[in-house]
Enzyme design. Structure first.
Site, PDB file in Angstrom:
ATOM      1  N   SER A  10       0.672  -1.423  -0.002  1.00 53.10           N
ATOM      2  CA  SER A  10       0.063   0.121  -0.080  1.00 53.10           C
ATOM      3  C   SER A  10       0.913   1.183   0.083  1.00 53.10           C
ATOM      4  O   SER A  10       1.415   1.508   0.895  1.00 53.10           O
ATOM      5  CB  SER A  10      -0.995  -0.034   1.303  1.00 53.10           C
ATOM      6  OG  SER A  10      -1.666   1.161   1.408  1.00 53.10           O
ATOM      7  N   HIS A  35      -0.968  -1.355  -4.488  1.00 57.72           N
ATOM      8  CA  HIS A  35      -2.392  -0.893  -3.758  1.00 57.72           C
ATOM      9  C   HIS A  35      -2.601   0.528  -3.552  1.00 57.72           C
ATOM     10  O   HIS A  35      -1.293   1.201  -3.012  1.00 57.72           O
ATOM     11  CB  HIS A  35      -2.500  -1.600  -2.533  1.00 57.72           C
ATOM     12  CG  HIS A  35      -3.975  -1.478  -1.854  1.00 57.72           C
ATOM     13  ND1 HIS A  35      -4.698  -2.242  -1.985  1.00 57.72           N
ATOM     14  CD2 HIS A  35      -4.192  -0.413  -0.614  1.00 57.72           C
ATOM     15  CE1 HIS A  35      -5.916  -1.835  -1.448  1.00 57.72           C
ATOM     16  NE2 HIS A  35      -5.517  -0.958  -0.598  1.00 57.72           N
ATOM     17  N   ASP A  37      -4.646   3.707  -2.160  1.00 63.00           N
ATOM     18  CA  ASP A  37      -5.858   4.118  -1.391  1.00 63.00           C
ATOM     19  C   ASP A  37      -6.352   5.216  -1.666  1.00 63.00           C
ATOM     20  O   ASP A  37      -5.583   6.452  -1.431  1.00 63.00           O
ATOM     21  CB  ASP A  37      -5.251   4.162   0.014  1.00 63.00           C
ATOM     22  CG  ASP A  37      -5.171   2.790   0.412  1.00 63.00           C
ATOM     23  OD1 ASP A  37      -6.101   1.760   0.408  1.00 63.00           O
ATOM     24  OD2 ASP A  37      -4.178   2.524   1.282  1.00 63.00           O
ATOM     25  N   MET A  39      -8.771   8.269  -0.769  1.00 63.89           N
ATOM     26  CA  MET A  39      -9.923   8.691   0.366  1.00 63.89           C
ATOM     27  C   MET A  39     -10.211   9.992  -0.068  1.00 63.89           C
ATOM     28  O   MET A  39      -9.441  10.888  -0.476  1.00 63.89           O
ATOM     29  CB  MET A  39      -8.813   8.778   1.566  1.00 63.89           C
ATOM     30  CG  MET A  39      -8.365   7.360   2.113  1.00 63.89           C
ATOM     31  SD  MET A  39      -7.804   7.613   3.966  1.00 63.89           S
ATOM     32  CE  MET A  39      -6.800   5.910   3.496  1.00 63.89           C
ATOM     33  N   MET A  70     -11.934   4.626  -1.335  1.00 65.72           N
ATOM     34  CA  MET A  70     -12.658   4.777  -0.191  1.00 65.72           C
ATOM     35  C   MET A  70     -13.541   6.317  -0.292  1.00 65.72           C
ATOM     36  O   MET A  70     -12.957   7.270   0.385  1.00 65.72           O
ATOM     37  CB  MET A  70     -11.816   4.955   1.133  1.00 65.72           C
ATOM     38  CG  MET A  70     -11.238   3.387   1.597  1.00 65.72           C
ATOM     39  SD  MET A  70      -9.712   3.388   2.618  1.00 65.72           S
ATOM     40  CE  MET A  70      -8.699   3.538   1.308  1.00 65.72           C
ATOM     41  N   MET A 139     -11.797  -5.391   5.262  1.00 62.93           N
ATOM     42  CA  MET A 139     -11.023  -4.584   6.078  1.00 62.93           C
ATOM     43  C   MET A 139     -10.642  -5.078   7.275  1.00 62.93           C
ATOM     44  O   MET A 139     -11.577  -5.638   8.097  1.00 62.93           O
ATOM     45  CB  MET A 139     -11.726  -3.215   6.078  1.00 62.93           C
ATOM     46  CG  MET A 139     -11.904  -2.389   4.786  1.00 62.93           C
ATOM     47  SD  MET A 139     -10.329  -2.020   4.091  1.00 62.93           S
ATOM     48  CE  MET A 139      -9.332  -0.934   5.191  1.00 62.93           C
ATOM     49  N   ASP A 177      -6.936  -6.042   4.357  1.00 63.23           N
ATOM     50  CA  ASP A 177      -6.071  -4.681   4.208  1.00 63.23           C
ATOM     51  C   ASP A 177      -6.090  -4.147   5.499  1.00 63.23           C
ATOM     52  O   ASP A 177      -7.261  -3.910   6.069  1.00 63.23           O
ATOM     53  CB  ASP A 177      -6.844  -3.790   3.279  1.00 63.23           C
ATOM     54  CG  ASP A 177      -6.355  -2.443   2.875  1.00 63.23           C
ATOM     55  OD1 ASP A 177      -5.099  -2.240   3.367  1.00 63.23           O
ATOM     56  OD2 ASP A 177      -6.756  -1.739   2.329  1.00 63.23           O
TER      57      ASP A 177
HETATM   58  C1  DX5 Z   1      -6.477   1.914   5.279  1.00 62.35           C
HETATM   59  C2  DX5 Z   1      -5.851   1.627   3.728  1.00 62.35           C
HETATM   60  C3  DX5 Z   1      -4.728   0.600   4.112  1.00 62.35           C
HETATM   61  C4  DX5 Z   1      -3.394   0.921   4.646  1.00 62.35           C
HETATM   62  C5  DX5 Z   1      -2.916  -0.062   5.340  1.00 62.35           C
HETATM   63  O1  DX5 Z   1      -7.394   2.515   5.276  1.00 62.35           O
HETATM   64  O2  DX5 Z   1      -6.930   1.172   3.164  1.00 62.35           O
HETATM   65  O3  DX5 Z   1      -4.549   0.144   2.731  1.00 62.35           O
HETATM   66  O4  DX5 Z   1      -2.615   1.466   3.783  1.00 62.35           O
HETATM   67  O5  DX5 Z   1      -1.839   0.331   6.171  1.00 62.35           O
HETATM   68  P1  DX5 Z   1      -1.032  -0.725   7.161  1.00 62.35           P
HETATM   69  O6  DX5 Z   1      -0.676  -1.676   6.265  1.00 62.35           O
HETATM   70  O7  DX5 Z   1      -0.012   0.233   7.689  1.00 62.35           O
HETATM   71  O8  DX5 Z   1      -2.064  -1.022   8.116  1.00 62.35           O
HETATM   72 ZN    ZN Z   2      -6.332   0.118   1.201  1.00 67.69          ZN
END
Ligand code: DX5
Ligand code: ZN
Length: 219
Positions: A10, A35, A37, A39, A70, A139, A177
């Site tokens: 990620s 990956h 993310d 948001m 997200m 999640m 994740d």
């Molecule tokens: C959280 C994200 C994850 C995040 C995971 O909302 O969707 O992808 O980057 O990070 P770690 O592995 O540090 O928990």
């Molecule tokens: Zn994620």
């Protein structure tokens, strides 16, 4: 371990001032996907990045882009993320009223489609669409931030998801994740996980490749 587990680092935790070199670091590693993310500060209490960052990784990455939306109303942006280079596009069940319609739209655009569940959403909500999706993202933290603590209840949820997939002859992969590291990877894989997303454990590592291997082969 015999199973070929997919590792998706990620980039929430990567060095955003050096996207080209971070993409190349992942290219040269045994990681499988990237990956990303996205948001919006509405669906989750944080804002990250959008289309330009997906395009930047597309330019430099040799790995498939695994885009995790997200955001509210993901249907408004799905097409743009696919055009920008997403290889698999995952949206949240909780963020979309017409999930079946969006799954069809994403797949008709030639992209793979994943559906994500917050920790409080039961797997049973997917009963009617499990055969239509390519992946279920469970999640294992509340979405919004990297570096949070893994929710232990997730193992039984993964087992319930596996049962649902098998019962429906679905080909969906199970992705997890949040809080994934070398202390829980083996147990997650044994529970039925196919794709491990990991941010801080990989990007804060002294040796990125070694930590990818620790997840992938559970050495
Ligand atoms: C959280 C994200 C994850 C995040 C995971 O909302 O969707 O992808 O980057 O990070 P770690 O592995 O540090 O928990
Ligand atoms: Zn994620």
């Amino acid at each position: 371990m015999d199973k070929n587990v997919i590792i998706s680092p990620s980039i929430l935790s990567c060095d955003h001032a050096n996207i080209e070199s971070e993409a190349k670091k992942i290219n040269l590693s045994p990681a499988d996907w990237v990956h990303i993310d996205v948001m919006d500060g509405v669906f989750v209490p944080n804002i990250t990045f959008g289309l330009p960052i997906v395009k930047a990784f597309k330019k430099h990455s040799l790995k498939m882009l695994d885009v995790h939306l997200m955001i509210v109303k993901p249907e408004n942006f799905a097409e743009e993320f696919i055009k920008s280079g997403a290889g698999i596009l995952t949206f949240h069940y909780e963020a979309c009223t017409h999930a079946h319609r969006l799954i069809s739209q994403i797949k008709n655009s030639g992209c793979k489609c994943g559906i994500a569940l917050n920790p409080s959403t039961p797997v049973s909500m997917l009963e009617e669409i499990i055969s239509d999706v390519d992946m279920v993202l469970i999640m294992t933290v509340n979405p919004g931030f990297g570096g949070q603590k893994f929710i232990e209840n997730s193992y039984s949820k993964i087992s319930r998801c596996k049962e649902l997939i098998q019962k429906n002859n679905s080909k969906a992969l199970i992705q997890v994740d949040g809080g994934v590291d070398n202390t829980n990877a083996k147990k997650l894989i044994e529970a039925g996980v196919d794709v491990l997303v990991s941010g801080s454990y990989l990007f804060n590592a002294e040796d990125f490749n070694k930590n990818v291997e620790l997840l992938k082969y559970c050495k």
